[in-house]
Design a protein around this motif. Structure first.
Motif, PDB file in Angstrom:
ATOM      1  N   UNK A 162       0.824  -1.203   0.000  1.00  0.00           N
ATOM      2  CA  UNK A 162       0.000   0.000   0.000  1.00  0.00           C
ATOM      3  C   UNK A 162       0.862   1.258   0.000  1.00  0.00           C
ATOM      4  N   UNK A 163       1.842   1.315   0.886  1.00  0.00           N
ATOM      5  CA  UNK A 163       2.687   2.508   0.970  1.00  0.00           C
ATOM      6  C   UNK A 163       3.569   2.665  -0.269  1.00  0.00           C
ATOM      7  N   UNK A 164       4.080   1.554  -0.791  1.00  0.00           N
ATOM      8  CA  UNK A 164       4.940   1.627  -1.969  1.00  0.00           C
ATOM      9  C   UNK A 164       4.127   2.068  -3.188  1.00  0.00           C
ATOM     10  N   UNK A 165       2.884   1.616  -3.305  1.00  0.00           N
ATOM     11  CA  UNK A 165       2.026   2.056  -4.415  1.00  0.00           C
ATOM     12  C   UNK A 165       1.754   3.551  -4.323  1.00  0.00           C
ATOM     13  N   UNK A 166       1.498   4.029  -3.111  1.00  0.00           N
ATOM     14  CA  UNK A 166       1.257   5.462  -2.927  1.00  0.00           C
ATOM     15  C   UNK A 166       2.509   6.263  -3.268  1.00  0.00           C
ATOM     16  N   UNK A 167       3.679   5.748  -2.848  1.00  0.00           N
ATOM     17  CA  UNK A 167       4.913   6.453  -3.169  1.00  0.00           C
ATOM     18  C   UNK A 167       5.189   6.426  -4.666  1.00  0.00           C
ATOM     19  N   UNK A 223       0.586  12.109   2.873  1.00  0.00           N
ATOM     20  CA  UNK A 223       0.315  11.064   3.874  1.00  0.00           C
ATOM     21  C   UNK A 223       0.608  11.492   5.315  1.00  0.00           C
ATOM     22  N   UNK A 224       1.289  12.605   5.490  1.00  0.00           N
ATOM     23  CA  UNK A 224       1.687  13.097   6.815  1.00  0.00           C
ATOM     24  C   UNK A 224       2.578  12.124   7.575  1.00  0.00           C
ATOM     25  N   UNK A 225       3.296  11.287   6.832  1.00  0.00           N
ATOM     26  CA  UNK A 225       4.309  10.414   7.419  1.00  0.00           C
ATOM     27  C   UNK A 225       5.518  10.410   6.496  1.00  0.00           C
ATOM     28  N   UNK A 226       6.660  10.052   7.065  1.00  0.00           N
ATOM     29  CA  UNK A 226       7.878   9.969   6.266  1.00  0.00           C
ATOM     30  C   UNK A 226       7.924   8.598   5.591  1.00  0.00           C
ATOM     31  N   UNK A 227       8.277   8.572   4.309  1.00  0.00           N
ATOM     32  CA  UNK A 227       8.378   7.312   3.573  1.00  0.00           C
ATOM     33  C   UNK A 227       9.701   6.654   3.923  1.00  0.00           C
ATOM     34  N   UNK A 228       9.625   5.510   4.595  1.00  0.00           N
ATOM     35  CA  UNK A 228      10.844   4.820   5.017  1.00  0.00           C
ATOM     36  C   UNK A 228      11.019   3.464   4.335  1.00  0.00           C
ATOM     37  N   UNK A 229      10.334   3.257   3.226  1.00  0.00           N
ATOM     38  CA  UNK A 229      10.439   1.992   2.502  1.00  0.00           C
ATOM     39  C   UNK A 229      11.083   2.183   1.135  1.00  0.00           C
ATOM     40  N   UNK A 230      12.028   3.108   1.071  1.00  0.00           N
ATOM     41  CA  UNK A 230      12.693   3.384  -0.202  1.00  0.00           C
ATOM     42  C   UNK A 230      13.396   2.144  -0.741  1.00  0.00           C
ATOM     43  N   UNK A 231      13.966   1.350   0.162  1.00  0.00           N
ATOM     44  CA  UNK A 231      14.651   0.125  -0.267  1.00  0.00           C
ATOM     45  C   UNK A 231      13.669  -0.848  -0.928  1.00  0.00           C
ATOM     46  N   UNK A 232      12.456  -0.947  -0.397  1.00  0.00           N
ATOM     47  CA  UNK A 232      11.446  -1.831  -0.991  1.00  0.00           C
ATOM     48  C   UNK A 232      10.987  -1.291  -2.342  1.00  0.00           C
ATOM     49  N   UNK A 233      10.803   0.022  -2.422  1.00  0.00           N
ATOM     50  CA  UNK A 233      10.377   0.624  -3.690  1.00  0.00           C
ATOM     51  C   UNK A 233      11.422   0.406  -4.776  1.00  0.00           C
TER      52      UNK A 233
END
Length: 93
Positions: A9-14, A46-56
């Motif tokens: 979900x987060x990676x799709x949004x990013x 999203x009002x949060x920091x994206x911390x899944x850059x490695x997954x993306x």
């Protein structure tokens, strides 16, 4: 399964934020500038920091994930398929 759902979900949004940043890329900007803009867009949305850059980075070129992401994107778009009328034959005379 729960972790994958959250990551996906987060990676799709990013990915959407990254595509937006890529479309707004100006002359002279490099990949790092686009990534920073995408992170800023994600943070503001999203009002949060994206911390899944490695997954993306792992998933963005993966065939299975790309097809899933594109299918979700297609579902969001409205398609207007209007049938094209075929020309009628003119009557003799």
């Amino acid at each position: 399964k729960q972790r994958w759902a959250r990551i996906n979900d987060l990676v799709c949004k990013f990915a959407g934020c990254y595509n937006t940043a890529l479309r707004e890329q100006r002359s002279g900007q490099n990949d790092n500038d686009v990534m920073k803009a995408a992170l800023d867009i994600f943070n503001s949305d999203q009002n949060i920091k994206f911390n899944l850059e490695h997954a993306w980075r792992e998933l963005r070129h993966d065939v299975k994930w790309c097809s899933t992401y594109l299918e979700k994107d297609k579902d969001k778009r409205k398609t207007t398929d209007t049938p094209v009328a075929e020309p009628e034959d003119r009557p003799i005379g």
